[in-house]
Design an enzyme around this catalytic site. Structure first.
Site, mmCIF file in Angstrom:
data_model
loop_
_atom_site.group_PDB
_atom_site.id
_atom_site.type_symbol
_atom_site.label_atom_id
_atom_site.label_comp_id
_atom_site.label_asym_id
_atom_site.label_seq_id
_atom_site.Cartn_x
_atom_site.Cartn_y
_atom_site.Cartn_z
ATOM 1 N N LYS A 1 0.837 -1.205 0.000
ATOM 2 C CA LYS A 1 0.000 0.000 0.000
ATOM 3 C C LYS A 1 0.869 1.250 0.000
ATOM 4 O O LYS A 1 0.695 2.144 -0.818
ATOM 5 C CB LYS A 1 -0.920 -0.020 1.221
ATOM 6 C CG LYS A 1 -1.908 1.128 1.236
ATOM 7 C CD LYS A 1 -3.184 0.792 1.994
ATOM 8 C CE LYS A 1 -2.922 0.543 3.475
ATOM 9 N NZ LYS A 1 -4.174 0.183 4.180
ATOM 10 N N GLU B 1 10.183 -5.730 3.532
ATOM 11 C CA GLU B 1 10.201 -7.130 3.078
ATOM 12 C C GLU B 1 9.838 -7.209 1.596
ATOM 13 O O GLU B 1 10.460 -7.943 0.819
ATOM 14 C CB GLU B 1 9.179 -7.976 3.859
ATOM 15 C CG GLU B 1 9.625 -8.434 5.235
ATOM 16 C CD GLU B 1 9.179 -7.475 6.323
ATOM 17 O OE1 GLU B 1 8.883 -6.294 6.021
ATOM 18 O OE2 GLU B 1 9.147 -7.920 7.495
ATOM 19 N N GLY C 1 -4.737 -4.042 5.537
ATOM 20 C CA GLY C 1 -4.187 -5.216 4.858
ATOM 21 C C GLY C 1 -4.992 -6.473 5.119
ATOM 22 O O GLY C 1 -5.301 -7.231 4.195
ATOM 23 N N ARG C 2 -5.359 -6.703 6.367
ATOM 24 C CA ARG C 2 -6.037 -7.952 6.707
ATOM 25 C C ARG C 2 -7.474 -8.000 6.193
ATOM 26 O O ARG C 2 -8.123 -9.040 6.269
ATOM 27 C CB ARG C 2 -5.990 -8.180 8.212
ATOM 28 C CG ARG C 2 -6.534 -7.040 9.051
ATOM 29 C CD ARG C 2 -6.088 -7.195 10.500
ATOM 30 N NE ARG C 2 -6.510 -6.098 11.376
ATOM 31 C CZ ARG C 2 -5.822 -4.984 11.571
ATOM 32 N NH1 ARG C 2 -4.699 -4.777 10.940
ATOM 33 N NH2 ARG C 2 -6.261 -4.059 12.407
ATOM 34 N N GLU D 1 -4.769 -9.492 14.936
ATOM 35 C CA GLU D 1 -4.241 -8.154 14.644
ATOM 36 C C GLU D 1 -5.328 -7.093 14.848
ATOM 37 O O GLU D 1 -5.037 -5.951 15.190
ATOM 38 C CB GLU D 1 -3.681 -8.087 13.218
ATOM 39 C CG GLU D 1 -2.809 -6.858 12.991
ATOM 40 C CD GLU D 1 -2.021 -6.907 11.681
ATOM 41 O OE1 GLU D 1 -2.568 -7.371 10.679
ATOM 42 O OE2 GLU D 1 -0.855 -6.472 11.680
ATOM 43 N N HIS E 1 -5.612 -35.845 14.485
ATOM 44 C CA HIS E 1 -4.444 -36.689 14.762
ATOM 45 C C HIS E 1 -3.292 -35.863 15.314
ATOM 46 O O HIS E 1 -2.171 -36.336 15.398
ATOM 47 C CB HIS E 1 -4.002 -37.409 13.494
ATOM 48 C CG HIS E 1 -4.987 -38.436 13.041
ATOM 49 N ND1 HIS E 1 -4.806 -39.771 13.263
ATOM 50 C CD2 HIS E 1 -6.174 -38.320 12.415
ATOM 51 C CE1 HIS E 1 -5.838 -40.446 12.771
ATOM 52 N NE2 HIS E 1 -6.682 -39.588 12.249
ATOM 53 N N LYS F 1 9.659 -2.818 14.271
ATOM 54 C CA LYS F 1 10.216 -2.246 13.040
ATOM 55 C C LYS F 1 11.296 -1.214 13.354
ATOM 56 O O LYS F 1 12.362 -1.196 12.732
ATOM 57 C CB LYS F 1 9.102 -1.554 12.241
ATOM 58 C CG LYS F 1 8.203 -2.477 11.464
ATOM 59 C CD LYS F 1 7.294 -1.642 10.536
ATOM 60 C CE LYS F 1 6.057 -2.412 10.150
ATOM 61 N NZ LYS F 1 5.104 -1.595 9.351
#
Lengths: 527, 527
Positions: A213, A219, A270-271, A357, A388, A503
């Site tokens: 954005k 990253e 973002g999410r 978040e 399992h 950050k």
């Protein structure tokens, strides 16, 4: 109606809720009474799905209290304010508009001088046009050959949601002949992530979607360089292999480095961005724009249910209310998401971000500390695999973990096999039915090691099949559940200040401007 | 020394531990004191790794109490009894011998009339011989062509561990030219799992490893049929494409349906079976037997440290003790596992099973209910991805979640890129260093929404690189940590009765022998 934002523990209805007699799940889920509950405790969702909450610790008295709580907390009014464009993300002073990417729930919302619904649909059209041209071979690599693979470069919300949605529909698309391109994802700053993915693809026939954005996510920019190096080493012009999804004001927006740029804005976190251009570009390229449009339709249909004031017609609100009851009155610290569908293998990881978040906050929307617990730990894996693995603790551990099952009557692909008189799909469904009852009712055994106390709550969303529409509806359900819980806890579910400190300190490490513990850790890690 | 199995809350040292003054993590991790802690609070592990616990809520007084607890709980003696072949899995009346798959820690253990160390190494040799022949083209498909892909069919411990280990070493093996065959995994009874995997492989050049100790695991047998149908449809003889990993007494052991059968036994639980034939077959086929042998060596070296009575020379025991302190004295209900390595993407999912299935129990080893909490919820994703997902809650949520970081100085592959003056690997390491300090120390801000309280504990295991040896050591660390915690909680970490009820009820559903709630759920799911 005037909206007031109050802390949960100041609401009279919450105090009342705390005092309602607790439900004995073993008792109410047994015998004919249990059968009646399963029939009746069900709320329709979009696309023929249903939210069945029979095995949650609820009865008429609790429901009455939850209904009052929904009213006193003004959940409907707050949602209305949100989709009509009020500044709900108060911390960052932003509107919250992800619902507008898939429909118009209320008034036209004008921001930055444009109608935002038009802005989002325009981007969708531009993406659709671009994707169609790629699929038709009108947009190709420099050698005039068709692109066969699309690679998303993004992290967090630009990765988890789109990746989970892609995996959910990949096999469905194969069977329905709409898999136009294979999709891959690069997210981690670990150089082995990009190198590993690049190792498995044919870069000459790959198109890369850079998603950031701000256009400054470290990253993502780092991985972009990685990819550009790989393209250059293959003798290719990187700018003919990359598109950008970013905000109009970002440095990426008008760069010549990209074949095209598609836009998102600050009103979609973002999410919550799977239905925006962030999910739109990669999913339209992978499956075709029509499939992405169906996904949006499913979400839009489910969103509409979120407007209902009647809790029994509003599955997301109901799920949210019960969740807060389990968290704040019954004191359960975590929730597991357990889809009985391999296609939803990464759906829990997406919900983990979405939920934790959004509501992992200790201050209310005015920045004042709250005196109650907020968002729980969210985790999960698909069933039957989880059975399992960690189900031992869920059945017999010392903590109670509320469970959110998701099950589908039909699988996606056209292959199945009959073993011992039943298909694999029937076995899958039999297992989720069995688990709900095992968790709720338990089973006494004189050997305490084989004893199951029961009383472990769950709900199940039942659908026909994982397809674009049901997937959209499922996503909307959980997005809106998280939003309603944020309203109840009176937190801002749309910022994430908690990610900033890490950050800042990481930058300091890289600049070698550290002292104390941080310096020693840096040395130990050879930075 | 006589061993006594006592509940945690009956131990004098535990009561003492509960009363020791709590450590203020913000305080002790700040300034020069913090730097000293990071230097000193470190215990060497095998393969040049180290367990650094500076940011756990510990000081000399807590350590003294933990040391007493280790002694009073007879942790060393109990481990000794285990590896010398006592019946530690009391519920199922079985020995617990997974350590013997990688080394001889104590006395020879004879069971079923054979020396068990010899039994395990014999199986390893048989697997190595078989794998070498496959790689050399001496064992081929019916057309005399080499196999290129190995597909593991198994669920739970037959899937999660081997899959996590394969993913951890896949790129390492590519770089080191030891990737002999690509591996795939089929686990879920969802028919789309098998169909999806079969869609991506060339069955004519694939060898399938059927893994089921009992030879009766329904999911696994169902998926075997799936695969056999696919082989038959391709005109192939299934028995020339399949091997079995099973117990000597299982129906699979002597069947003509398999090219070969390799054996495990009842003394190794599924979740502890990565170093047995369960991991050995698929990993030896994928990477070559030498790589699997290195993996075993790493685990064996780390196992030896588990024998140390001195807590400060026994990282697994120390980790276990601090974890129990955090769980039972400080009251933290969950733990996150956060490897800063994309290669370890599924390592947390494996640890989730290992830990939650082992210690998610409410009764002690004598079947008596315990009055304290046992195994926590375990979850995690690799960093930096997690930072952009659920870390918000970890930093600013209302619950404190202890964190287990894992970091490596070097990445696996030979590609990296310098952006803004640092490599991706340096960025990755800078981030994990920064996170530890951010969680521990926090940062005050007048804007409470940007305030970080700190006091959030973590430890980090630091290694040079994810390779077969360090991976083995890492696996051993967590297996032994879980074992020591089981000793402390006085539970049997080696059975899993909690998974039985669901199985029984699922069978009833498939036989249409249900009533009440279970019948209605079955109807809703169209079974």
């Amino acid at each position: 109606m005037m909206i007031t934002w109050n802390n949960l523990d100041t609401l009279a209805s919450f105090k009342e809720l705390s005092q309602v007699e607790k439900v004995n799940l073993v008792e109410v889920m047994s015998g004919d009474n249990g059968a009646e509950r399963v029939k009746n405790y069900s709320v329709p969702m979009a696309e023929g799905m249903a939210f069945n909450y029979a095995a949650r610790p609820i009865d008429d008295k609790v429901m009455a209290a939850l209904t009052k709580l929904a009213e006193e907390a003004q959940l409907t009014e707050k949602f209305e304010a949100l989709y009509n464009g009020e500044v709900i993300n108060t911390g960052e002073k932003r509107l919250v508009l992800h619902h507008l990417t898939r429909g118009q729930l209320g008034d036209a919302v004008v921001a930055d001088g444009v109608d935002k619904r038009t802005f989002y649909t325009d981007q969708q059209k531009k993406i659709a046009d671009f994707a169609n041209k790629v699929h038709a071979g009108e947009i190709t690599n420099a050698a005039g050959e068709k692109f066969t693979t699309v690679v998303q470069i993004g992290i967090g919300g630009s990765d988890l949601g789109p990746r989970a949605m892609y995996l959910a529909l990949e096999n469905w698309a194969k069977i329905n002949h709409t898999l136009k391109m294979e999709a891959k994802f690069i997210s981690n700053v670990d150089p082995d992530d990009a190198a590993g993915v690049l190792n498995t693809i044919d870069v000459a026939h790959s198109i890369f979607v850079l998603v950031s954005k701000s256009g400054t996510t470290l990253e993502t920019l780092t991985n972009e360089s990685f990819v550009k190096d790989a393209l250059k080493n293959a003798g290719l012009d990187a700018s003919k292999h990359m598109i950008a999804v970013t905000s109009e004001t970002s440095p990426l927006a008008k760069s010549d480095d990209y074949l095209a740029a598609f836009f998102m804005d600050d009103y979609i976190g973002g999410r919550y961005s799977s239905t925006s251009a962030v999910g739109g570009a990669v999913l339209s390229l992978a499956f075709g724009p029509e499939v992405f449009a169906q996904f949006l339709d499913g979400a839009a249909e489910e969103d509409k249910l979120g407007k209902n004031k009647d809790v029994l017609k509003n599955p997301a609100m109901l799920d949210a209310l019960i969740g807060v009851y389990e968290r704040n009155v019954l004191g359960y610290p975590s929730t597991a998401v357990l889809p009985y569908s391999q296609a939803l293998s990464r759906f829990p990881a997406h919900l983990q971000q979405l939920d934790m978040e959004s509501n992992g906050k200790s201050v209310n929307r005015f920045g004042e500390p709250v005196d109650y617990v907020t968002g729980p730990i969210i985790f999960g894996e698909p069933g039957t695999n989880g059975q399992h693995s960690f189900y031992q603790l869920l059945h017999q551990g010392t903590d109670i973990v509320p469970l959110q099952f998701v099950g589908f009557k039909n699988n996606q692909m056209d292959t199945d096999v009959v073993i011992q008189g039943s298909t694999s799909q029937q076995k899958l469904c039999a297992n989720v039915a069995a688990q709900i009852v095992a968790f709720a009712c338990g089973k006494s055994d004189d050997n305490r090691n084989k004893n199951f106390e029961g009383g472990r709550p769950s709900s199940i969303i039942i659908g026909d099949q994982v397809n674009p529409k049901t997937l959209g509806a499922l996503l909307s359900h959980f997005e809106n559940k998280v939003m309603f819980q944020g309203f109840l806890w009176n937190v801002n579910s749309f910022d994430q200040e908690g990610v900033q400190l890490g950050k800042v300190l990481a930058k300091r490490v890289l600049a070698h401007e550290t002292d104390g513990a941080l310096k020693v850790y840096s040395d130990l890690l050879n930075i």
